[in-house]
Scaffold this motif. Sequence first.
Motif, PDB file in Angstrom:
ATOM      1  N   GLN A 168      55.626  19.594   1.619  1.00  0.00           N
ATOM      2  CA  GLN A 168      55.222  20.631   0.668  1.00  0.00           C
ATOM      3  C   GLN A 168      56.295  21.699   0.505  1.00  0.00           C
ATOM      4  O   GLN A 168      55.987  22.841   0.130  1.00  0.00           O
ATOM      5  N   TRP A 169      57.524  21.321   0.751  1.00  0.00           N
ATOM      6  CA  TRP A 169      58.607  22.296   0.635  1.00  0.00           C
ATOM      7  C   TRP A 169      59.424  22.120  -0.638  1.00  0.00           C
ATOM      8  O   TRP A 169      59.991  23.090  -1.151  1.00  0.00           O
ATOM      9  N   LEU A 170      59.480  20.926  -1.193  1.00  0.00           N
ATOM     10  CA  LEU A 170      60.277  20.732  -2.403  1.00  0.00           C
ATOM     11  C   LEU A 170      59.697  21.460  -3.609  1.00  0.00           C
ATOM     12  O   LEU A 170      60.444  21.976  -4.438  1.00  0.00           O
ATOM     13  N   TYR A 171      58.367  21.513  -3.716  1.00  0.00           N
ATOM     14  CA  TYR A 171      57.787  22.162  -4.893  1.00  0.00           C
ATOM     15  C   TYR A 171      57.841  23.683  -4.819  1.00  0.00           C
ATOM     16  O   TYR A 171      57.527  24.368  -5.803  1.00  0.00           O
ATOM     17  N   ARG A 172      58.262  24.244  -3.699  1.00  0.00           N
ATOM     18  CA  ARG A 172      58.286  25.689  -3.530  1.00  0.00           C
ATOM     19  C   ARG A 172      59.549  26.344  -4.093  1.00  0.00           C
ATOM     20  O   ARG A 172      59.672  27.569  -4.078  1.00  0.00           O
ATOM     21  N   SER A 173      60.468  25.542  -4.558  1.00  0.00           N
ATOM     22  CA  SER A 173      61.696  26.074  -5.146  1.00  0.00           C
ATOM     23  C   SER A 173      61.863  25.542  -6.566  1.00  0.00           C
ATOM     24  O   SER A 173      61.644  24.349  -6.809  1.00  0.00           O
ATOM     25  N   PRO A 174      62.280  26.398  -7.495  1.00  0.00           N
ATOM     26  CA  PRO A 174      62.520  25.895  -8.860  1.00  0.00           C
ATOM     27  C   PRO A 174      63.664  24.894  -8.914  1.00  0.00           C
ATOM     28  O   PRO A 174      63.766  24.127  -9.873  1.00  0.00           O
ATOM     29  N   LEU A 175      64.515  24.879  -7.894  1.00  0.00           N
ATOM     30  CA  LEU A 175      65.653  23.970  -7.879  1.00  0.00           C
ATOM     31  C   LEU A 175      65.248  22.544  -7.525  1.00  0.00           C
ATOM     32  O   LEU A 175      65.922  21.587  -7.904  1.00  0.00           O
TER      33      LEU A 175
END
Length: 264
Positions: free
Chosen positions: A94-101
């Motif tokens: 659940q960490w990839l969706y927490r950044s716009p990059l």
Amino acid sequence: MNERRSGIWDMWRSRASLRTGRSFDLGKMDLSQLWMAYLTYPTILAYFGLIVASAFLALRHHPSLMQILPPVIAVIAVYPVAWYLIHRFILHGQWLYRSPLTAGLWKRIHFDHHQDPHLLDVLFGSPLNTIPTIVIITMPIGYLIGGGPGAFAALATGFATTCVYEFFHCIQHLAYKPRWGWVARMKQLHVLHHFHDEDGNYGITNYLPDRLFGSYYKDARARVRSAHVFNLGYNIAQAARFPWVMRLTGAPPRDRPDGAKPSA
């Protein structure tokens, strides 16, 4: 013979009718239609081409069998563990969706697949993501064992194994009951992952890593149904905090797939 040709032609003509608004719909396809879609799909054709190219580079200087065979065996052995780790800790992280990059990457590589598991276009990974990953996993193993020829033999094996994985992955989402018991069992376990509890049964063809790392479950009675099985934890509350996937999707995350859309 004429009847056989007519049947093949009918399958080719039916390709367009198998599409929903966005993709081939595995929920509407039988096994023969899957074969036609699979063997003509651009991503799979790219893998086939890369298998041939990698095998040529491995064999062009006539290496010994010991430079070629051990890397092939090593990749086949390592692949289930590599897939398990990627699937569990990256695709379900659940960490990839927490950044716009990285939100768009996560949406493409796995969120869309869980939002609607029957869409073929998002079942296959994007070659821009899968090819570098396969190179990184396989070529160092092959090089350490057999030098340059071993590296390319390992790479060819990685692409071939990926093709096998992707075909069985399609089977697991196809409107088809496998005749072979071991294939039916694989499908049952993967269906549980998509429709009962996503935090388990991460394998595709091999569930030994699930057993070793405690994420295996054999049936729906073993666990309470997850509320996040279709959204991977990216629910309305998370979308409000981290809106980039929702913006790319154009709609809030769903708690279950929409179901098949009518053919265009």
